[in-house]
Design an enzyme around this catalytic site. Structure first.
Site, PDB file in Angstrom:
ATOM      1  CE  LYS A 122      23.148 -24.956 -16.171  1.00  0.00           C
ATOM      2  NZ  LYS A 122      22.241 -23.947 -15.576  1.00  0.00           N
ATOM      3  CG  ASP A 227      13.133 -21.027 -15.692  1.00  0.00           C
ATOM      4  OD1 ASP A 227      11.907 -21.201 -15.579  1.00  0.00           O
ATOM      5  OD2 ASP A 227      13.878 -21.852 -16.231  1.00  0.00           O
TER       6      ASP A 227
END
Length: 371
Positions: A122, A227
């Site tokens: 990532k 989130d």
């Protein structure tokens, strides 16, 4: 930008040394002078110019027109290559594969080690979307830090790796963290689908309860995801192929099966045929990802973030699966007794992600930007 690792193995050691010198010089210079690059790298001016020419062709450094002095700036491409070089020297990765995802502020690639084991890399890309307007908010960046987007991306990667490591060590359903360098994190490749891609599940209530329990478990360990939604939840499917076919059949196929079998009989899966993952985790297993926005339950806005996470799941299940429940956790109830199972927020702080770095990321997020 898109990572192109094609030239990684063909860049000379001298060019990488010059690229590393540009990175070091970027700590105090938005445009790094050629003389400083030569000083840091220990190379002669002619060698520096040749290396910078090669690096500029590959867009690993950039030149600025009409600058007051001759110099270069580090690009995200150059930062990517430096991170990949570090991973390669550590024997963490051997090859870089296809891009498999793009987030608001990140890119996701498949990578592999020398044994061919696939992993996920990532790459944080802060500045691509939500941080555009931070140029007018320089007070929220480290003093003297010119390469602000890269600095913020590095902080986000450090934070993500620290949280993932602590969560994994305490048995939370997260990918196994493997390595971190600069703005990149290497983690386990999960064989799963994002919740947002799933149109039908056999028992929405069961998965809903699992997710609410996970939100509560995090809070009782001192953390709030911040989130927690269908974009950041992967679902591992432990159903048998026969169960999948049954759950996905349409009305016509169902009627044909009932007529053929003489009734609507359930699929029977014997315990000896079940995988160990299914026995331990259930039919559908949620896996949590994306941690740069996690906060402590001691945060001033902890109740807001907790309740928002809960509401995101309630809204998604109502919209996607037509499932609604009047039972859901409230922050005040969860935290009422003040008893914690773990102090994971404290452990993260002790892992190397400092309070000062946390404050920088949180202050920027308070301006209305998202990670």
């Amino acid at each position: 930008m898109k990572l192109d690792a094609t030239d990684l193995r063909y860049i000379s050691a001298d060019s990488f040394r010059v690229l590393a010198a540009v990175e070091q010089g970027s700590k105090n210079h938005e445009l790094v002078p050629l003389s400083l690059i030569a000083q840091i790298s220990g190379a002669r001016a002619g060698g520096v110019n040749k290396a910078l020419g090669d690096l500029a062709k590959k867009k690993l450094v950039g030149k600025v027109q009409n600058a007051k002095y001759e110099g270069v700036r580090l690009t995200y491409g150059g930062y990517d290559f430096l991170a990949c070089r570090t991973f390669a020297k550590r024997d963490t990765i051997y090859s870089v594969g296809n891009q498999i995802g793009t987030g608001k502020e990140s890119d996701i690639y498949v990578v592999a080690d020398q044994d061919g084991t696939q992993m996920v890399m990532k790459i944080q890309r802060l500045g691509r979307i939500s941080f555009r307007s931070i140029k007018s908010k320089r007070d929220y960046l480290r003093k003297g830090q010119s390469a602000s987007w890269m600095y913020m991306s590095r902080l986000a990667a450090i934070k993500e790796y620290a949280f993932m490591k602590v969560l994994h060590e305490h048995g939370f359903p997260v990918p196994t963290p493997i390595d971190q360098s600069r703005h990149c994190v290497i983690m386990e490749l999960i064989d799963a689908f994002p919740l947002r891609q799933i149109a039908h599940i056999p028992s929405p209530g069961s998965l809903y309860s699992q997710l609410m329990d996970l939100i509560v478990r995090l809070a009782r360990s001192g953390l709030i995801h911040g989130d927690f939604n269908e974009f950041n939840i992967l679902i591992r499917d432990h159903r048998s192929e026969e169960e999948k076919d049954r759950d996905e059949e349409n009305e016509e196929e169902r009627e044909e099966r009932i007529a053929r079998e003489g009734g609507d009989f359930p699929v029977v899966v014997r315990e000896e045929d079940m995988t160990e993952e299914r026995k331990e985790k259930g039919v559908l297993e949620p896996v949590l990802i994306d941690f740069p926005q996690m906060v402590s339950t001691d945060h001033a806005d902890a109740e807001y973030y907790f309740n928002r996470d809960v509401q995101c799941i309630r809204t998604f299940f109502s919209r996607r699966f037509k499932y609604e429940s009047s039972i859901y956790p409230r922050f005040s109830s969860v935290m009422k007794d003040g008893v914690r199972e773990f102090d994971l927020d404290v452990e993260v702080a002790a892992s190397g992600f400092s309070k000062g770095e946390r404050v920088i990321l949180e202050e920027v997020s308070f301006l209305g930007f998202v990670f």
